[in-house]
Design a protein around this motif. Structure first.
Motif, PDB file in Angstrom:
ATOM      1  N   GLY A  10       1.554   3.667  11.698  1.00 49.78           N
ATOM      2  CA  GLY A  10       1.776   4.625  10.602  1.00 49.78           C
ATOM      3  C   GLY A  10       1.691   6.055  11.099  1.00 49.78           C
TER       4      GLY A  10
ATOM      5  N   ALA B  50       3.681   8.431  11.281  1.00 44.15           N
ATOM      6  CA  ALA B  50       4.343   9.494  10.506  1.00 44.15           C
ATOM      7  C   ALA B  50       3.706   9.643   9.133  1.00 44.15           C
ATOM      8  CB  ALA B  50       5.833   9.180  10.360  1.00 44.15           C
TER       9      ALA B  50
ATOM     10  N   TYR C 115       0.525  10.345   6.293  1.00 43.35           N
ATOM     11  CA  TYR C 115      -0.329  11.532   6.114  1.00 43.35           C
ATOM     12  C   TYR C 115      -1.548  11.478   7.039  1.00 43.35           C
ATOM     13  CZ  TYR C 115      -2.420  15.600   4.210  1.00 43.35           C
ATOM     14  OH  TYR C 115      -2.946  16.867   4.120  1.00 43.35           O
TER      15      TYR C 115
ATOM     16  N   GLY D 129      -1.982   9.124   9.657  1.00 39.05           N
ATOM     17  CA  GLY D 129      -1.581   8.816  11.033  1.00 39.05           C
ATOM     18  C   GLY D 129      -1.215  10.053  11.840  1.00 39.05           C
TER      19      GLY D 129
ATOM     20  N   HIS E 299       8.239   3.759  11.172  1.00 43.56           N
ATOM     21  CA  HIS E 299       8.978   2.737  10.449  1.00 43.56           C
ATOM     22  C   HIS E 299      10.286   3.359   9.966  1.00 43.56           C
ATOM     23  CE1 HIS E 299       9.273   0.189   6.571  1.00 43.56           C
ATOM     24  NE2 HIS E 299       9.776  -0.504   7.570  1.00 43.56           N
ATOM     25  N   ARG E 300      10.279   4.025   8.788  1.00 45.66           N
ATOM     26  CA  ARG E 300      11.507   4.675   8.309  1.00 45.66           C
ATOM     27  C   ARG E 300      11.529   6.156   8.698  1.00 45.66           C
ATOM     28  NH1 ARG E 300      10.657   3.779   2.202  1.00 45.66           N
ATOM     29  NH2 ARG E 300       8.771   4.743   3.008  1.00 45.66           N
ATOM     30  N   THR E 301      10.331   6.775   8.717  1.00 49.70           N
ATOM     31  CA  THR E 301      10.232   8.214   8.974  1.00 49.70           C
ATOM     32  C   THR E 301       9.943   8.457  10.453  1.00 49.70           C
ATOM     33  OG1 THR E 301       9.073   8.203   6.859  1.00 49.70           O
ATOM     34  CG2 THR E 301       9.109  10.296   8.046  1.00 49.70           C
TER      35      THR E 301
ATOM     36  N   LEU F  77       8.216   0.137  14.674  1.00 47.12           N
ATOM     37  CA  LEU F  77       7.448  -1.051  14.300  1.00 47.12           C
ATOM     38  C   LEU F  77       7.622  -1.343  12.811  1.00 47.12           C
ATOM     39  CD1 LEU F  77       5.082  -3.041  15.341  1.00 47.12           C
ATOM     40  CD2 LEU F  77       3.604  -1.508  14.066  1.00 47.12           C
ATOM     41  N   ASP F  78       7.992  -2.571  12.508  1.00 50.03           N
ATOM     42  CA  ASP F  78       8.039  -3.006  11.114  1.00 50.03           C
ATOM     43  C   ASP F  78       7.003  -4.110  10.958  1.00 50.03           C
ATOM     44  OD1 ASP F  78       8.495  -3.900   8.592  1.00 50.03           O
ATOM     45  OD2 ASP F  78      10.658  -4.231   8.857  1.00 50.03           O
TER      46      ASP F  78
ATOM     47  N   THR G 113      -3.377   2.488  10.559  1.00 46.61           N
ATOM     48  CA  THR G 113      -3.343   3.250   9.301  1.00 46.61           C
ATOM     49  C   THR G 113      -2.167   2.836   8.424  1.00 46.61           C
ATOM     50  OG1 THR G 113      -1.881   5.139   9.825  1.00 46.61           O
ATOM     51  CG2 THR G 113      -4.133   5.262  10.661  1.00 46.61           C
TER      52      THR G 113
ATOM     53  N   VAL H 224       3.507  -6.454   4.239  1.00 49.33           N
ATOM     54  CA  VAL H 224       3.078  -5.349   5.107  1.00 49.33           C
ATOM     55  C   VAL H 224       1.553  -5.284   5.194  1.00 49.33           C
ATOM     56  CG1 VAL H 224       3.172  -2.846   5.463  1.00 49.33           C
ATOM     57  CG2 VAL H 224       5.169  -4.058   4.541  1.00 49.33           C
TER      58      VAL H 224
ATOM     59  N   LYS I 179      -5.262  -4.867  -0.096  1.00 47.62           N
ATOM     60  CA  LYS I 179      -6.178  -4.264   0.870  1.00 47.62           C
ATOM     61  C   LYS I 179      -7.429  -5.138   1.040  1.00 47.62           C
ATOM     62  CE  LYS I 179      -5.498  -0.633   2.639  1.00 47.62           C
ATOM     63  NZ  LYS I 179      -4.731  -0.288   3.881  1.00 47.62           N
TER      64      LYS I 179
HETATM   65  N1  LIG Z   1      -3.853   8.421   0.880  1.00 45.67           N
HETATM   66  C1  LIG Z   1      -4.947   8.059   0.286  1.00 45.67           C
HETATM   67  O1  LIG Z   1      -5.448   8.796  -0.576  1.00 45.67           O
HETATM   68  C2  LIG Z   1      -5.648   6.771   0.678  1.00 45.67           C
HETATM   69  C3  LIG Z   1      -6.784   6.359  -0.035  1.00 45.67           C
HETATM   70  C4  LIG Z   1      -7.456   5.194   0.384  1.00 45.67           C
HETATM   71  C5  LIG Z   1      -6.968   4.461   1.465  1.00 45.67           C
HETATM   72  N2  LIG Z   1      -5.850   4.857   2.097  1.00 45.67           N
HETATM   73  C6  LIG Z   1      -5.371   4.068   3.240  1.00 45.67           C
HETATM   74  O2  LIG Z   1      -5.203   4.955   4.341  1.00 45.67           O
HETATM   75  C7  LIG Z   1      -4.114   4.551   5.152  1.00 45.67           C
HETATM   76  C8  LIG Z   1      -3.186   5.731   5.409  1.00 45.67           C
HETATM   77  O3  LIG Z   1      -2.762   6.273   4.177  1.00 45.67           O
HETATM   78  P1  LIG Z   1      -1.700   7.467   4.150  1.00 45.67           P
HETATM   79  O4  LIG Z   1      -1.972   8.289   2.953  1.00 45.67           O
HETATM   80  O5  LIG Z   1      -1.590   8.104   5.479  1.00 45.67           O
HETATM   81  O6  LIG Z   1      -0.354   6.644   3.861  1.00 45.67           O
HETATM   82  P2  LIG Z   1       1.144   7.129   4.017  1.00 45.67           P
HETATM   83  O7  LIG Z   1       1.238   8.593   4.162  1.00 45.67           O
HETATM   84  O8  LIG Z   1       1.898   6.465   2.898  1.00 45.67           O
HETATM   85  O9  LIG Z   1       1.573   6.465   5.393  1.00 45.67           O
HETATM   86  C9  LIG Z   1       1.716   5.082   5.520  1.00 45.67           C
HETATM   87  C10 LIG Z   1       2.479   4.785   6.792  1.00 45.67           C
HETATM   88  O10 LIG Z   1       2.720   3.362   6.841  1.00 45.67           O
HETATM   89  C11 LIG Z   1       4.044   3.160   7.305  1.00 45.67           C
HETATM   90  N3  LIG Z   1       4.597   1.886   6.881  1.00 45.67           N
HETATM   91  C12 LIG Z   1       4.931   1.506   5.617  1.00 45.67           C
HETATM   92  N4  LIG Z   1       5.528   0.296   5.656  1.00 45.67           N
HETATM   93  C13 LIG Z   1       5.557  -0.080   6.952  1.00 45.67           C
HETATM   94  C14 LIG Z   1       6.062  -1.217   7.632  1.00 45.67           C
HETATM   95  N5  LIG Z   1       6.695  -2.218   6.987  1.00 45.67           N
HETATM   96  N6  LIG Z   1       5.918  -1.297   8.973  1.00 45.67           N
HETATM   97  C15 LIG Z   1       5.316  -0.283   9.663  1.00 45.67           C
HETATM   98  N7  LIG Z   1       4.833   0.827   9.081  1.00 45.67           N
HETATM   99  C16 LIG Z   1       4.973   0.927   7.734  1.00 45.67           C
HETATM  100  C17 LIG Z   1       4.814   4.317   6.698  1.00 45.67           C
HETATM  101  O11 LIG Z   1       6.032   4.495   7.391  1.00 45.67           O
HETATM  102  P3  LIG Z   1       7.389   4.855   6.610  1.00 45.67           P
HETATM  103  O12 LIG Z   1       7.039   5.914   5.608  1.00 45.67           O
HETATM  104  O13 LIG Z   1       8.305   5.305   7.671  1.00 45.67           O
HETATM  105  O14 LIG Z   1       7.815   3.570   5.929  1.00 45.67           O
HETATM  106  C18 LIG Z   1       3.838   5.473   6.871  1.00 45.67           C
HETATM  107  O15 LIG Z   1       3.993   6.077   8.122  1.00 45.67           O
HETATM  108  C19 LIG Z   1      -3.478   3.349   4.446  1.00 45.67           C
HETATM  109  O16 LIG Z   1      -3.950   2.179   5.063  1.00 45.67           O
HETATM  110  C20 LIG Z   1      -3.995   3.433   3.018  1.00 45.67           C
HETATM  111  O17 LIG Z   1      -4.098   2.162   2.424  1.00 45.67           O
HETATM  112  C21 LIG Z   1      -5.164   5.992   1.744  1.00 45.67           C
END
Ligand SMILES: NC(=O)c1ccc[n+]([C@@H]2O[C@H](COP(=O)([O-])OP(=O)(O)OC[C@H]3O[C@@H](n4cnc5c(N)ncnc54)[C@H](OP(=O)(O)O)[C@@H]3O)[C@@H](O)[C@H]2O)c1
Length: 298
Positions: free
Chosen positions: A9, A11, A13, A15, A36-38, A48-49, A71, A90, A141
């Motif tokens: 992950g 790309a 927030y 990661g 993945h897409r970004t 990686l998917d 992440t 996923v 999760k």
């Molecule tokens: N943000 C929050 O407030 C929050 C709160 C609690 C827990 N979390 C956890 O923290 C982690 C990071 O969150 P975040 O906010 O950074 O999320 P995010 O910005 O949505 O990033 C998620 C990443 O996962 C990738 N991803 C999605 N589908 C995928 C696939 N099939 N194969 C490979 N990669 C894939 C996305 O790539 P693409 O966009 O290119 O598809 C993106 O880079 C996650 O595990 C989330 O559950 C987040």
């Protein structure tokens, strides 16, 4: 210096900051992000998917990371793209395949989980509380956590909460400003409590966990509980905005069943890690935002 570090992950927030701070630290021989897409901000990286376990296996085998910080996930922010099938493929199956590979190759794994594994209650949640999700995302999760623990007992599971920062502004900041500017309908809940975490504090805690030989659950959340409304108002003030027009409402009025009060205690994790897990007020007193929304940030 440790061997290659892989951040899934890359790309996303979180990661992005993990990759940047890992590269800055110089602690790893190589720092690689998956996309993945970004595309990654740095350009290079590993495609990686997670929903394709065979491709995942060959990508990992080719890179042979010594450490993985996982992440990547599908989350509610994706809207209609977040189907139950995507959650399962996923967040659950993809994470299980990653954990299996890491266990088989003796690779250090830090898995990022969420406070969405709980449904909300008055008392604070500790690391010992059993997950009890009430949403499909929370269930995915929680299932991922259980599989990581079963398949790779030496892994660290880092549970976190709302992630925020200003480089670039996080989705909660963007949402609050869009509401203030009339570009978005809805309101911020006054009766939904979380323990938001500054993205750099979380990234540093994950990098510290990656270098330690500690297994089990860690609560990498901020040290202050506040409502989504108070959090939104604090974010707006941090960016030198005026939150007085921010729309407030209650979850009961929204008609959606959501986790209400999810207060997660980080006391035990703070005793085990050096990284700071600051509360919102502490972060905002110490960290200066260089820019104003929606202008440019340096
Ligand atoms: N943000 C929050 O407030 C929050 C709160 C609690 C827990 N979390 C956890 O923290 C982690 C990071 O969150 P975040 O906010 O950074 O999320 P995010 O910005 O949505 O990033 C998620 C990443 O996962 C990738 N991803 C999605 N589908 C995928 C696939 N099939 N194969 C490979 N990669 C894939 C996305 O790539 P693409 O966009 O290119 O598809 C993106 O880079 C996650 O595990 C989330 O559950 C987040």
């Amino acid at each position: 210096m440790s061997g290659p570090l892989l951040v899934t992950g890359g790309a996303g927030y979180l990661g992005r900051r993990v990759l940047a701070l890992a590269a800055e630290s110089g602690a790893w021989s190589q720092v690689v992000g998956t996309y993945h897409r970004t595309p990654l901000a740095t350009g290079a990286g590993l495609a990686l998917d997670l929903s394709d376990p065979q491709a995942l296996d060959s990508a990992l085998t080719e890179l042979r990371p010594q450490t993985i910080i996982h992440t990547a996930a599908v989350s509610p922010a994706l809207g209609s793209a977040m189907t139950n099938q995507a959650l399962w493929q996923v967040n659950v199956q993809g994470t299980a395949a990653l954990a299996q590979w890491a266990a088989r190759t003796n690779t250090r794994l830090v898995h990022v989980s969420s406070d969405a594994i709980w449904g909300g209650r008055d008392a604070a949640y500790t690391e010992a509380d059993v997950p009890a999700p009430i949403t499909p995302y929370g269930a995915s999760k929680a299932a991922a956590e259980a599989l990581v623990q079963a398949l790779h007992p030496q892994a660290a599971i880092a549970r976190t909460s709302l992630i925020y920062g200003w480089q670039p502004p996080d989705p909660n900041t963007v949402m609050a400003f869009e509401m203030l500017q009339g570009q978005r309908s809805g309101f911020l809940f006054t009766d939904e409590t979380r323990c938001p975490i500054f993205v750099d504090d979380l990234a540093r805690a994950l990098l510290e966990l990656a270098q330690l030989d500690l297994a089990g659950v860690f609560h990498c959340v901020g040290g202050q509980a506040l409502s989504r409304y108070d959090f939104g108002a604090a974010l707006v003030r941090w960016h030198a905005g005026d939150p007085s027009g921010l729309p407030a409402g209650s979850t009961s009025a929204s008609g959606v069943r959501r986790p209400s009060q999810v207060i997660v205690t980080n006391t035990r994790t703070r005793m085990r890690l050096h990284s700071r897990l600051r509360g919102v007020e502490e972060v905002m007193a110490e960290e200066v935002v260089h820019g104003t929304y929606p202008g440019s940030y340096q």
